[in-house]
Structures are given as C-alpha cells and as structure tokens.
Design an enzyme around this catalytic site. Structure first.
Site: not given
Ligand code: PBG
Length: 326
Positions: A198, A251
């Site tokens: 991520k 992601k």
């Molecule tokens: C929580 C999380 C996030 C997303 C999924 N789980 C936000 C982040 O890390 O700031 C992002 C999902 C999206 O942008 O659609 N940590």
C-alpha cells in the site's frame, strides 16, 4: 503484388462474437468487491452523497441494508465495510468495540444475506481523533503499541461475523499480530486479506472525505510505501505472507499495474487490487463533462487489472459493473 504471409490480426476481430471467442481475460461478478461507508447515527434515513465521489454515499445501517439489497439482486458477491463512528478518540475505541458501527453492520448484513462475503477493513484511522492509522505519541505514529489494538479490532470484526479481515494500516508486524489473536479466539478459519503493498498515495484524497479520516497533522508517509519503490513491494509482500496473509493486495490500482504483475508472478496466493477513490473520482469527473464514455473506461480499466494478473478487484464501480454484466 502484396505478400500474403503477414499476420492478419483482423481475422479474429471481425465480429463481437468472434472477439469474445478469443478474448483472453474477463471480469466476472465473482471478482468484484464493493466498498461501503456506514455511519453511526440514529437517523435511519441518513444517506449523504460524498461530494468528491459522485454516486457514493455515507449510509446509515438502514440505508446500507437497502443499498446492499439492490446490489445483491444484481449479483453482488462481496463487499468491504468502512465505519464512521459518532465519536472519535485518540485510541480509536470504535474500531474494537463489539457495539461499534462496523461490527453492527457486519451482523446486519450476515443476518440478512448469509452467502454474501462481508469483509471488514481493519484500521484505526476512521476511529481516531487525530486521523492516523495507529497510536500517536509526540506526533509520531507508534508501531508496536498499535498492533494490539489492530488485533482487537480484527477479533471484534470476526466475532461479529466478518468472513475476512483486511488490515490497511501498514504497521509492521500487524498480520502476525492479527493472525495470532484470531487463532487464539478460535477464528482459525477467518482469512486475512492484507493491504500488503500500500503506497502513500495522493489518490486516496476523496476517501478521506468519505471516511472522515484525513490525518489532522502530518501525512502517512512514515508508514505507507514510497510510490517510486518496486523492490520494497516484494519485501512487504514476503513479510505479510510469512506472517500469515491469505490474500495480498496492491493499492492503488491503475498507477501500480507493474506491481500487480510482479506480485502475481512471484507468489501463488490470490492477488487483489484496489481501484481507489481518486481513480474513481477522475473517471466520474471526466464522464460528467462528457469527455469520456464512463462504462467504456471502467470496463477497460478493470480489464487492465485482469491483464496485470489481479484475481480480485475492489472498486466503487462494482454496482455499475454488475448491471453491465447482467
Ligand atoms: C484506511 C484506508 C484508506 C483507504 C483504504 N483503507 C485510506 C488511507 O490509507 O488514507 C483508501 C481507499 C480509497 O482511497 O479508496 N487506512
């Protein structure tokens, strides 16, 4: 005289049926996971469109049930839940409270549609007053003290009936902590879909409006990955596998297709990809201007995920795609 021994690719493109016959990749309803944002509120009629994500909503439990019901009728197989608690605090209590909003939503959905795969996003950022994904001390997000809370959140989600937990916090060691806690509580069969790779992405902007989870100071760059890195993605994936992840997620999606392909080629686990909020919003904005054909672009972007080797796709377009597939 034209030579006739060149490749005639057009032969197999002559009609839709012919193209479909030789098509290499397909998106099916089985692959799609729809994200929902559920709000803790006494107002059953609460349904608020997220301004930066047209067509996506913050929903009360009642409205969630209506929305999921429509999607199930269209063939929805799986969803992932994000919660917005009424009260936030500095330790993210709502994340691991058995009466927390996501725990309630899981129970509601599983009671109503036992076959629906209900996944819980496991993180603290929607529940903390400072908006970070872990415990904060002197403006620093502490790794190890956070692990226990993430493990408690995963157990609360499993206890509520979640079919799978999906840690998205990017603390080191959290998959191991969650696996151990789940096993200890008897949830040996609850899989972990790890947000293994991520990145600290600007594409999450609209999500933070949707989940009301923008960090109140600083950013997430000390725990999420640096976008230019490739080798580090492999280290993250290996670590999560060794700690017990069942599914590896990459992601965001479209800007990271090289990573999806590499994870697919390197490991034998299912690979998931998250088409994140910013990817959704860009397509929506262009379509609202009549600059692109929305569903054409959506189906093409999903085909790209399949070509890159993704098995599962988390996308806010799930409900629309199900209608197309029907
Ligand atoms: C929580 C999380 C996030 C997303 C999924 N789980 C936000 C982040 O890390 O700031 C992002 C999902 C999206 O942008 O659609 N940590």
């Amino acid at each position: 005289m034209i030579p006739s021994d060149f490749f005639r690719g057009r032969r197999l493109r002559s009609s839709l049926a012919m193209r479909e016959l030789v098509r290499e990749n397909a998106v099916t309803a089985n692959d799609l996971i729809m994200p929902y944002f559920v709000v803790e509120t006494d107002d059953d009629s609460f349904k608020k469109e997220i301004s930066s994500m047209p067509g996506q909503y913050q929903l009360s439990l009642k409205q969630l049930k209506i929305k999921v019901g429509e999607a199930v009728a269209d063939g929805l197989k799986a969803c992932i839940l994000f919660g917005i608690p009424a009260e936030k605090d500095d330790v993210g209590s709502g994340a691991y409270d058995d009466k927390g909003i996501v725990q309630k939503a899981i129970r509601l959905l599983k009671d109503t549609w036992p076959e629906l795969v209900v996944i819980a996003d496991t993180c603290l950022c929607e529940y903390t007053s400072h908006g970070h994904c872990g415990l904060v001390k002197n403006e620093y997000v502490q790794n190890d003290p956070t692990l226990n809370l993430l493990a408690k959140a995963a157990v609360a989600q499993a206890r509520a009936g979640a079919d799978m937990v999906a840690p998205s916090d990017m603390m080191d060691g959290r998959v191991a902590a969650i696996r151990a806690a789940l096993d200890e509580e008897g949830f040996i069969n609850t899989p972990i879909m790890s947000y293994a790779v991520k990145y600290a992405s600007a594409f999450y902007g609209p999500f933070r409006e949707a989940a009301e989870s923008a960090p109140q100071f600083g950013d997430r760059k000390t725990y999420q990955m640096d976008p230019p890195n490739v080798r580090e993605a492999m280290r993250e994936a290996v670590a999560d596998l060794e700690e017990g992840a069942d599914i590896l997620m990459v992601k965001p999606g479209q800007p990271y297709l090289d990573i999806v392909r590499m994870v697919r080629d390197t490991f034998d686990t299912p690979v998931a990809v998250y088409q994140v909020s910013g990817e959704y919003s860009m397509i929506k904005a262009a379509a609202q201007n009549d600059w692109i054909d929305e569903m054409g672009v959506v189906m093409e972007s999903l085909a790209g995920f399949k070509r890159a080797g993704a098995d599962l796709i988390l996308t806010y377009f799930t409900e629309d795609v199900l209608k197309v597939l029907k």
